[in-house]
Design a protein around this motif. Sequence first.
Motif, mmCIF file in Angstrom:
data_model
loop_
_atom_site.group_PDB
_atom_site.id
_atom_site.type_symbol
_atom_site.label_atom_id
_atom_site.label_comp_id
_atom_site.label_asym_id
_atom_site.label_seq_id
_atom_site.Cartn_x
_atom_site.Cartn_y
_atom_site.Cartn_z
ATOM 1 N N ALA A 88 36.161 85.017 51.077
ATOM 2 C CA ALA A 88 37.324 84.134 50.963
ATOM 3 C C ALA A 88 38.446 84.609 51.881
ATOM 4 O O ALA A 88 39.141 83.801 52.505
ATOM 5 N N VAL A 89 38.610 85.925 51.981
ATOM 6 C CA VAL A 89 39.641 86.491 52.854
ATOM 7 C C VAL A 89 39.300 86.208 54.320
ATOM 8 O O VAL A 89 40.164 85.799 55.096
ATOM 9 N N TYR A 93 41.655 84.048 56.700
ATOM 10 C CA TYR A 93 42.250 84.701 57.867
ATOM 11 C C TYR A 93 41.805 84.035 59.161
ATOM 12 O O TYR A 93 42.601 83.853 60.082
ATOM 13 N N LEU A 94 40.541 83.668 59.232
ATOM 14 C CA LEU A 94 39.986 83.071 60.455
ATOM 15 C C LEU A 94 39.856 81.551 60.323
ATOM 16 O O LEU A 94 38.876 80.960 60.755
ATOM 17 N N SER A 95 40.886 80.953 59.743
ATOM 18 C CA SER A 95 40.914 79.503 59.557
ATOM 19 C C SER A 95 41.841 78.845 60.574
ATOM 20 O O SER A 95 42.763 79.478 61.090
ATOM 21 N N PRO A 96 41.609 77.565 60.852
ATOM 22 C CA PRO A 96 42.551 76.837 61.712
ATOM 23 C C PRO A 96 43.977 76.850 61.141
ATOM 24 O O PRO A 96 44.945 76.925 61.890
ATOM 25 N N GLN A 97 44.101 76.812 59.823
ATOM 26 C CA GLN A 97 45.426 76.843 59.189
ATOM 27 C C GLN A 97 46.161 78.136 59.549
ATOM 28 O O GLN A 97 47.324 78.103 59.948
ATOM 29 N N HIS A 98 45.501 79.286 59.404
ATOM 30 C CA HIS A 98 46.148 80.558 59.726
ATOM 31 C C HIS A 98 46.447 80.645 61.220
ATOM 32 O O HIS A 98 47.500 81.129 61.622
ATOM 33 N N VAL A 160 43.966 86.436 67.519
ATOM 34 C CA VAL A 160 44.765 86.530 68.748
ATOM 35 C C VAL A 160 44.159 85.638 69.830
ATOM 36 O O VAL A 160 44.863 84.846 70.472
ATOM 37 N N LEU A 161 42.859 85.747 70.041
ATOM 38 C CA LEU A 161 42.207 84.937 71.074
ATOM 39 C C LEU A 161 42.224 83.451 70.731
ATOM 40 O O LEU A 161 42.474 82.611 71.599
ATOM 41 N N ALA A 162 41.975 83.119 69.468
ATOM 42 C CA ALA A 162 41.966 81.707 69.057
ATOM 43 C C ALA A 162 43.336 81.064 69.248
ATOM 44 O O ALA A 162 43.433 79.871 69.560
ATOM 45 N N ARG A 163 44.399 81.846 69.079
ATOM 46 C CA ARG A 163 45.749 81.330 69.297
ATOM 47 C C ARG A 163 46.102 81.263 70.782
ATOM 48 O O ARG A 163 47.011 80.532 71.161
ATOM 49 N N LEU A 174 35.757 80.208 68.511
ATOM 50 C CA LEU A 174 36.103 81.623 68.312
ATOM 51 C C LEU A 174 36.279 81.928 66.828
ATOM 52 O O LEU A 174 35.782 82.943 66.333
ATOM 53 N N LEU A 175 36.970 81.047 66.111
ATOM 54 C CA LEU A 175 37.163 81.245 64.674
ATOM 55 C C LEU A 175 35.837 81.240 63.924
ATOM 56 O O LEU A 175 35.574 82.115 63.089
ATOM 57 N N SER A 176 34.998 80.269 64.245
ATOM 58 C CA SER A 176 33.701 80.150 63.582
ATOM 59 C C SER A 176 32.822 81.369 63.852
ATOM 60 O O SER A 176 32.215 81.942 62.934
ATOM 61 N N THR A 177 32.771 81.771 65.114
ATOM 62 C CA THR A 177 31.975 82.934 65.491
ATOM 63 C C THR A 177 32.535 84.201 64.845
ATOM 64 O O THR A 177 31.781 85.049 64.356
#
Length: 192
Positions: A88-89, A93-98, A160-163, A174-177
């Motif tokens: 869940a964390v 953390y690695l969500s589009p929302q975050h 950092v990279l996804a942003r 990137l988030l999914s991976t």
Amino acid sequence: MPYPEGHKLKVRGRIIESAAKAIRASGVQGISVPFIMKGAGLTHGGFYSHFDNKEQLVAETCRFAISETIALLQKAADQEKEAPKIHAVIHYYLSPQHRDQTEVGCILPALSGEVSRMSDEVREVFTEELQRMIDFISDLAEVDPLTGQALLSLMVGTIVLARSVSDAELSDSLLSTGRQHAKDLIKTSSQS
């Protein structure tokens, strides 16, 4: 008329909250004391009655923001009923929302690129707070501290990279991976 007891502490808290939002969104170099004070609904002249300098504010903001992040991640973990709580964390953390709501997200991605050029005081607090996050992640994932370091590094680096990229599909990928590799890291660690 004197201020009520605790007034100065409340004002200081508002300044730290304003700084946390600003640093998360723009980094330390991208903000000024007047900007932070305006965000707290105050004039910049009162800053020095609360803090010696901007770096002291950054150090205290780091402590505050990590506490907020741990509470938020713990809440996400507590809401998980079936899968390992660390999943869940990772998902949060690695969500589009975050990724998209930087002003309320984890402060580590915002500070990581700048902290090496800051004072020893800020670097010491950053180090302590980073260790607190590693301990939180390690305990929740039930992994050793070295695996916890790798897991948090993977998560922070991914966000950092996804942003950073301008390509929405690449950012989502990137988030999914990152989510998948974070889970794989935990799974591999538990099999060792």
